[in-house]
Design an enzyme around this catalytic site. Structure first.
Site, PDB file in Angstrom:
ATOM      1  N   LYS A 227       0.826  -1.215   0.000  1.00  0.00           N
ATOM      2  CA  LYS A 227       0.000   0.000   0.000  1.00  0.00           C
ATOM      3  C   LYS A 227       0.856   1.261   0.000  1.00  0.00           C
ATOM      4  CE  LYS A 227      -4.334  -1.897   1.307  1.00  0.00           C
ATOM      5  NZ  LYS A 227      -5.296  -2.225   2.351  1.00  0.00           N
ATOM      6  N   ARG A 267      -3.384 -10.055   5.234  1.00  0.00           N
ATOM      7  CA  ARG A 267      -3.773 -10.157   3.816  1.00  0.00           C
ATOM      8  C   ARG A 267      -2.603  -9.639   2.994  1.00  0.00           C
ATOM      9  NH1 ARG A 267      -5.875  -6.729   0.124  1.00  0.00           N
ATOM     10  NH2 ARG A 267      -7.413  -7.539  -1.347  1.00  0.00           N
TER      11      ARG A 267
HETATM   12  C1  7PJ Z   1      -8.131  -4.496   1.730  1.00  0.00           C
HETATM   13  C2  7PJ Z   1      -9.147  -5.331   1.288  1.00  0.00           C
HETATM   14  C3  7PJ Z   1      -7.824  -4.450   3.120  1.00  0.00           C
HETATM   15  C4  7PJ Z   1      -9.586  -6.068   3.415  1.00  0.00           C
HETATM   16  C5  7PJ Z   1      -8.294  -4.279  -0.386  1.00  0.00           C
HETATM   17  C6  7PJ Z   1      -5.343  -3.518  -1.838  1.00  0.00           C
HETATM   18  C7  7PJ Z   1      -6.600  -2.752  -2.013  1.00  0.00           C
HETATM   19  N1  7PJ Z   1      -9.868  -6.117   2.113  1.00  0.00           N
HETATM   20  N2  7PJ Z   1      -9.240  -5.183  -0.041  1.00  0.00           N
HETATM   21  N3  7PJ Z   1      -8.600  -5.267   3.911  1.00  0.00           N
HETATM   22  N4  7PJ Z   1      -7.586  -3.859   0.664  1.00  0.00           N
HETATM   23  N5  7PJ Z   1     -10.276  -6.829   4.278  1.00  0.00           N
HETATM   24  O1  7PJ Z   1      -5.287  -4.735  -1.780  1.00  0.00           O
HETATM   25  O2  7PJ Z   1      -4.300  -2.822  -1.781  1.00  0.00           O
HETATM   26  O3  7PJ Z   1      -6.965  -3.718   3.618  1.00  0.00           O
HETATM   27  S1  7PJ Z   1      -8.075  -3.765  -2.019  1.00  0.00           S
END
Ligand code: 7PJ
Length: 295
Positions: A227, A267
């Site tokens: 990010k 994640r």
């Molecule tokens: C997140 C997400 C996060 C959860 C994305 C990216 C943007 N779902 N989906 N948490 N970010 N739960 O992957 O950089 O931080 S999309």
């Protein structure tokens, strides 16, 4: 602590790695290399080989400034991959905010709905809303995430003030609303939504004070991977901010720090490197307190 999902009761006594499978051609961090189903499934297999405990499959970009995709387009991207991925015998999460997509993937056997909008989306043309869909599938796992504003505008007006209590209050209310729909507490994970309408300093405050987010007793899921807040603090000597593809070291550091501060699910894009970093952390943790024995 466990996270109950449609088919799996996930043991969270060790931090779990959720591997990201991005099916969006415009994805900011992997350039959308995996948007055809064959490549995407190969990528799923690689992430599992690398040590991912679960997969998070997404077909709608939530990149800041992004416009979103139609229901049809998202279904077309996600369904062929989810249909096969549910055969891998690991929990399959789907990153979506659209009720129609939630319903379709739950019908295919998906285990977790990961919604950056925390089930706030209405259905189109009077169809079921996100909450209606989850009410009809109360056995699924759900991750509710905090977002300030919406992806098209969120970086223009980030939050003000002390974000930690505000994020916590939102997540607690969302989780309580889910329980009122019939979703058991054990099926709910919460996520502070790193990068979603927060300043760089606010994102780091959410990591520094992550323990406050653990207080209501839900498993915490966090996503720092690649990010912009990683890039923002890691410019080189010439002041060049690394692009998303060159934020591996910082992403791994954030994942370890998050796990050390109690995150139960991280994640990530870079599963193999995160697995190794967490193994080192665990080896240290295993010796914590050993100094008394040594002296
Ligand atoms: C997140 C997400 C996060 C959860 C994305 C990216 C943007 N779902 N989906 N948490 N970010 N739960 O992957 O950089 O931080 S999309």
């Amino acid at each position: 602590m466990h996270w109950k999902t449609t088919r799996f009761d996930v043991d969270l006594s060790e931090p779990q790695i959720m591997g990201i499978v991005n099916l969006t051609p415009d994805s900011f961090s992997d350039g959308g290399q995996f948007h055809d189903p064959v490549h995407a499934l190969r990528h799923c297999e690689q992430l599992l080989k690398d040590g991912a405990h679960m997969l998070d499959i997404g077909g709608e970009s939530t990149r800041p400034g992004s416009g979103g995709v139609s229901v049809e387009q998202e279904l077309q991207r996600v369904l062929p991959v989810v249909r096969e991925a549910v055969k891998f015998n690991v929990p399959i999460s789907v990153d979506t905010s659209k009720p129609e997509v939630m319903s379709a993937v739950l019908d295919l056997g998906a285990d977790i709905i990961n919604d950056v909008w925390a089930l706030r989306r209405a259905g189109t043309d009077g169809g079921p809303s996100a909450t209606d869909v989850v009410r009809a599938h109360p056995a699924c796992g759900v991750c509710v995430m905090h977002m300030h504003g919406d992806p098209s505008t969120m970086q223009l007006q980030p939050m003000d003030g002390d974000v930690v209590p505000e994020v916590l209050l939102f997540l607690e209310r969302s989780a309580q609303a889910l329980q009122a729909l019939g979703v058991q507490k054990a099926r709910i994970a919460i996520d502070p939504g790193i990068g979603f309408g927060k300043t760089v300093a606010q994102n780091y405050a959410l990591l520094a004070r992550q323990s406050e987010l653990l207080q209501p007793g839900y498993p915490l899921l966090v996503g720092w991977s690649r990010k912009s807040s990683i890039g923002a603090v890691s410019a080189d000597a010439q002041g060049n901010v690394p692009p998303a593809s060159q934020r591996l070291g910082g992403s791994v550091a954030a994942a370890v720090l998050a796990a050390e501060r109690g995150a139960r699910i991280v994640r990530v894009h870079d599963v193999r490197e995160t697995v190794q970093a967490l193994q080192v952390w665990r080896a240290v943790a295993a010796q914590a307190g050993s100094s008394q024995r040594l002296v």
